[in-house]
Design an enzyme around this catalytic site. Sequence first.
Site, PDB file in Angstrom:
ATOM      1  N   ARG A   1      -4.005 -10.271   4.584  1.00 57.52           N
ATOM      2  CA  ARG A   1      -4.385 -10.231   3.159  1.00 57.52           C
ATOM      3  C   ARG A   1      -3.210  -9.683   2.348  1.00 57.52           C
ATOM      4  O   ARG A   1      -2.807  -8.538   2.544  1.00 57.52           O
ATOM      5  CB  ARG A   1      -5.628  -9.352   2.992  1.00 57.52           C
ATOM      6  CG  ARG A   1      -6.225  -9.336   1.599  1.00 57.52           C
ATOM      7  CD  ARG A   1      -7.511  -8.503   1.589  1.00 57.52           C
ATOM      8  NE  ARG A   1      -8.151  -8.495   0.275  1.00 57.52           N
ATOM      9  CZ  ARG A   1      -7.882  -7.627  -0.686  1.00 57.52           C
ATOM     10  NH1 ARG A   1      -6.977  -6.659  -0.478  1.00 57.52           N
ATOM     11  NH2 ARG A   1      -8.505  -7.689  -1.861  1.00 57.52           N
TER      12      ARG A   1
ATOM     13  N   LYS B   1       0.815  -1.217   0.000  1.00 56.63           N
ATOM     14  CA  LYS B   1       0.000   0.000   0.000  1.00 56.63           C
ATOM     15  C   LYS B   1       0.847   1.265   0.000  1.00 56.63           C
ATOM     16  O   LYS B   1       2.041   1.256   0.294  1.00 56.63           O
ATOM     17  CB  LYS B   1      -0.992  -0.033   1.162  1.00 56.63           C
ATOM     18  CG  LYS B   1      -2.111  -1.049   0.902  1.00 56.63           C
ATOM     19  CD  LYS B   1      -3.297  -0.908   1.808  1.00 56.63           C
ATOM     20  CE  LYS B   1      -4.431  -1.829   1.333  1.00 56.63           C
ATOM     21  NZ  LYS B   1      -5.585  -1.826   2.248  1.00 56.63           N
TER      22      LYS B   1
END
Length: 401
Positions: A381, A347
């Site tokens: 995840r 991210k």
Amino acid sequence: MAHNPRILVLNEIDEVRAALREIGVDEQGVEIMTPKARHKLLKLENVDVRAANILKQEMLSVGGDAAVSRSVYYLAKDNITDVVLMATLSQYEEVCLKLERQPFGLKAIASEVKETLKNFLSKPGVLRVGKCEFEFSKRTYVMGILNVTPDSFSDGGRFVSVPQAVSHALQMIEDGADIIDVGGESTRPSSESVSLDEELRRVIPVIKSLAAETDKPISIDTYKAEVALQALNAGAVMVNDISGLRGDEEMVHLVKERNVPVCIMHMQGTPKDMQLNPAYECLMSEIIAFLRKRVEVALKARVKRENILIDPGIGFGKTCEHNLEILRRLAELKSLGFPILIGTSRKSFIGLILDLPVEERLEGTAATVAYAISQGANIIRVHDVKKMVRVVRMTDAVMKG
């Protein structure tokens, strides 16, 4: 120093018990003293100042303490205050017995305190996902990301054909993924939503083909109830809803009727606008309050408690500083009593801190994965399954033995 003094860092109750047994304390003594060795700070919000005053006195009477606003002593100024309680588990147990006999809502506060401590200290139970059981007390589980989109921030366009997508999913399973999360709509910052028909066109053939190839559970990443319904009919066994069951009012009824796990995520705004100056007065308070409210909605709709997971939504309406604070304080989510799923993989906050593009964020992701597990994450995840499985297994070995 002659007596080799040191501070003991014992994060779990079982570690306290082991330390006491190590020096020869008898079993009865171990059970009596273990709660005395666990000190916890517990925050209450919007407490009646009259109740806060009594709470302060009762906490002091058992050897604990309570931090309250100065307004407690000036009733004309404010009627409510936040309170931070400071006590051992034994002291909490003693003070709760006293509070149950007190006015001004203190009986309810005692019940909330006991439930919160129980949630925080208990390990999540077993989650049944399709034919599999996730035993969170034993290990952390890995969710492999399968984006069948042309525009996802990390791997958009790589797995848009059914053969490509299924091949990649099977490789992630071979690399150690416990569950595959299939998404057909990019939720990167500033992304536009896609039509129902387009999302169905992207995900349903992939789920059907993948379910025919493996017994590993498949999750559908969507906030649309119709997509979730058709995905479940095609072979998915879990719903991952970034909207926290707000995007489609039928979703909560669907997961109840189909008796499948659902992950409830926090997001400020929508993917299109979530990164336009996200702001919070109290970050963790607002995230936990949101998740608590959405969980209550699910439970009221008779979704089974054991089918609920929570996700703080790293990167969804958060700045870099917000994301770091969530990681530092992730353990606070254990107060809700549900398994925690978290996704930090590749991210933008990792890229911002390390000044690296998406394809070079592996080490940064690994650091966040290991730290998240240390703070109580139960499902990770990720994109890079093989390498992150190694990180997870090593971290589990340190954390769980």
